[in-house]
Design a protein around this motif. Structure first.
Motif, PDB file in Angstrom:
ATOM      1  N   UNK A 180      25.782 -32.838  51.095  1.00 56.44           N
ATOM      2  CA  UNK A 180      27.051 -32.257  50.668  1.00 56.44           C
ATOM      3  C   UNK A 180      26.831 -31.067  49.734  1.00 56.44           C
ATOM      4  N   UNK A 181      25.867 -31.162  48.849  1.00 58.72           N
ATOM      5  CA  UNK A 181      25.614 -30.044  47.935  1.00 58.72           C
ATOM      6  C   UNK A 181      25.104 -28.824  48.701  1.00 58.72           C
ATOM      7  N   UNK A 182      24.256 -29.042  49.706  1.00 54.90           N
ATOM      8  CA  UNK A 182      23.827 -27.937  50.566  1.00 54.90           C
ATOM      9  C   UNK A 182      25.006 -27.347  51.333  1.00 54.90           C
ATOM     10  N   UNK A 183      25.909 -28.217  51.785  1.00 52.24           N
ATOM     11  CA  UNK A 183      27.109 -27.745  52.477  1.00 52.24           C
ATOM     12  C   UNK A 183      27.972 -26.908  51.549  1.00 52.24           C
ATOM     13  N   UNK A 184      28.037 -27.295  50.280  1.00 56.97           N
ATOM     14  CA  UNK A 184      28.785 -26.522  49.301  1.00 56.97           C
ATOM     15  C   UNK A 184      28.214 -25.112  49.162  1.00 56.97           C
ATOM     16  N   UNK A 185      26.900 -25.021  49.085  1.00 55.40           N
ATOM     17  CA  UNK A 185      26.258 -23.705  48.982  1.00 55.40           C
ATOM     18  C   UNK A 185      26.511 -22.867  50.226  1.00 55.40           C
ATOM     19  N   UNK A 186      26.410 -23.497  51.403  1.00 55.46           N
ATOM     20  CA  UNK A 186      26.649 -22.779  52.654  1.00 55.46           C
ATOM     21  C   UNK A 186      28.093 -22.295  52.746  1.00 55.46           C
ATOM     22  N   UNK A 187      29.029 -23.123  52.285  1.00 53.42           N
ATOM     23  CA  UNK A 187      30.445 -22.729  52.310  1.00 53.42           C
ATOM     24  C   UNK A 187      30.691 -21.528  51.406  1.00 53.42           C
ATOM     25  N   UNK A 188      30.076 -21.552  50.228  1.00 50.05           N
ATOM     26  CA  UNK A 188      30.236 -20.437  49.299  1.00 50.05           C
ATOM     27  C   UNK A 188      29.656 -19.146  49.880  1.00 50.05           C
ATOM     28  N   UNK A 189      28.535 -19.265  50.593  1.00 46.47           N
ATOM     29  CA  UNK A 189      27.852 -18.089  51.121  1.00 46.47           C
ATOM     30  C   UNK A 189      28.521 -17.511  52.369  1.00 46.47           C
ATOM     31  N   UNK A 190      29.013 -18.370  53.256  1.00 49.48           N
ATOM     32  CA  UNK A 190      29.425 -17.898  54.576  1.00 49.48           C
ATOM     33  C   UNK A 190      30.925 -17.960  54.854  1.00 49.48           C
ATOM     34  N   UNK A 191      31.633 -18.901  54.256  1.00 47.91           N
ATOM     35  CA  UNK A 191      33.055 -19.046  54.588  1.00 47.91           C
ATOM     36  C   UNK A 191      33.847 -17.880  54.003  1.00 47.91           C
ATOM     37  N   UNK A 192      34.721 -17.318  54.801  1.00 45.08           N
ATOM     38  CA  UNK A 192      35.643 -16.282  54.366  1.00 45.08           C
ATOM     39  C   UNK A 192      37.061 -16.707  54.727  1.00 45.08           C
ATOM     40  N   UNK A 193      37.996 -16.392  53.853  1.00 40.89           N
ATOM     41  CA  UNK A 193      39.362 -16.887  54.035  1.00 40.89           C
ATOM     42  C   UNK A 193      40.118 -16.206  55.157  1.00 40.89           C
ATOM     43  N   UNK A 194      39.744 -14.973  55.477  1.00 41.79           N
ATOM     44  CA  UNK A 194      40.462 -14.259  56.519  1.00 41.79           C
ATOM     45  C   UNK A 194      39.651 -13.112  57.066  1.00 41.79           C
TER      46      UNK A 194
END
Length: 275
Positions: A180-194
């Protein structure tokens, strides 16, 4: 002169990764919330838990999870799914570590409550990302695939019971916390809201209408009819499949707990096929 502009409903390659991280969050939170049902015997011995205590432990996930469903949608519109996925995954990881390292029943209860609170971001944020990054013609398919990810996580009770034969629950929870912590880092790095800067500003411009929209939805009798119908279907299957199913099948049919866990998992395999 050739027009090199992309179609309005073209899908950027990054969209699959962005939505995929949200869908994986949904998968992972389903898998981790199954762990107490798989390790009931260990919990009973380690913390001297009764059937009533185990029931409280199961319920402590759902109380905050259910209560957060409408607020999390509002938060996703206001702040965007990137922030919610990042913090949600991080604190799910911390709750898993707390569970794995707990030496008291209070810590176990607190871990379960925090997991329900922060896991609530998974499905809503995955759907929000789907609506932003995919054309409307694909939403039905993407939502169905997202639900499939969740049911795959829910059907992992059997594999988890096999893993539990070789590793204790503390190790399992610590590893899952790290995921989950790795997923958190990946979300911060790659996810964009729009796809464009205007997306977030548009969400803010709609905030003034949110209360009116919410009132309209809540006043409609069809909202409550559909919600009750879906809830009465969802709740019994989830409670049996996620929490009590493995022990129920083992006790009633005289099979091993591992076989009971696999039997309970088939409920969600059926959900994948039907859904």
């Amino acid at each position: 002169m050739l027009d090199h502009s992309k179609p309005s409903d073209s899908i950027p390659k990054i969209a699959w990764l962005i939505w995929g991280l949200g869908a994986f969050f949904y998968f992972a939170q389903y898998a981790i919330r199954l762990v107490p049902s798989v390790i009931q015997a260990e919990l009973t011995v380690t913390f001297e838990m009764s059937a009533t205590s185990l029931g409280y432990l199961g319920g402590l996930f759902y109380y905050p999870y259910i209560a957060m469903q409408m607020p999390i949608g509002t938060l996703a519109d206001r702040f965007g799914p990137r922030l919610l996925l990042t913090f949600g995954a991080f604190f799910c990881g911390l709750s898993a570590l707390l569970f794995g390292w707990a030496d008291s029943l209070v810590q176990i209860y607190l871990s379960r409550f925090l997991l329900g609170l922060f896991a609530s971001a998974g499905f809503v944020c995955a759907l929000k990302l789907a609506t932003v990054w995919f054309p409307a013609r694909m939403l039905g398919l993407i939502i169905g695939i997202t639900q499939t990810f969740g049911m795959l996580g829910a059907s992992s009770g059997g594999p988890l019971s096999m893993i539990n034969q070789h590793y204790d629950y503390s190790t399992i929870m610590v590893v899952m916390g790290g995921v989950f912590i790795l997923l958190s880092l990946a979300s911060f790095m790659f996810v964009r809201n729009g796809q464009a800067p205007s997306t977030q500003s548009q969400a803010h411009s709609d905030d003034s209408n949110l209360n009116n929209i919410l009132k309209t939805v809540l006043k409609s009798k069809y909202t409550w009819i559909n919600a009750m119908y879906a809830g009465f279907i969802y709740a019994p299957v989830q409670v049996l499949g996620e929490y009590w199913g493995a022990q129920f099948f083992a006790n009633v049919y005289g099979i091993t707990p591992k076989q009971g866990a696999f039997a309970a998992s088939t409920l969600f395999i059926g959900w994948i096929v039907g859904g």
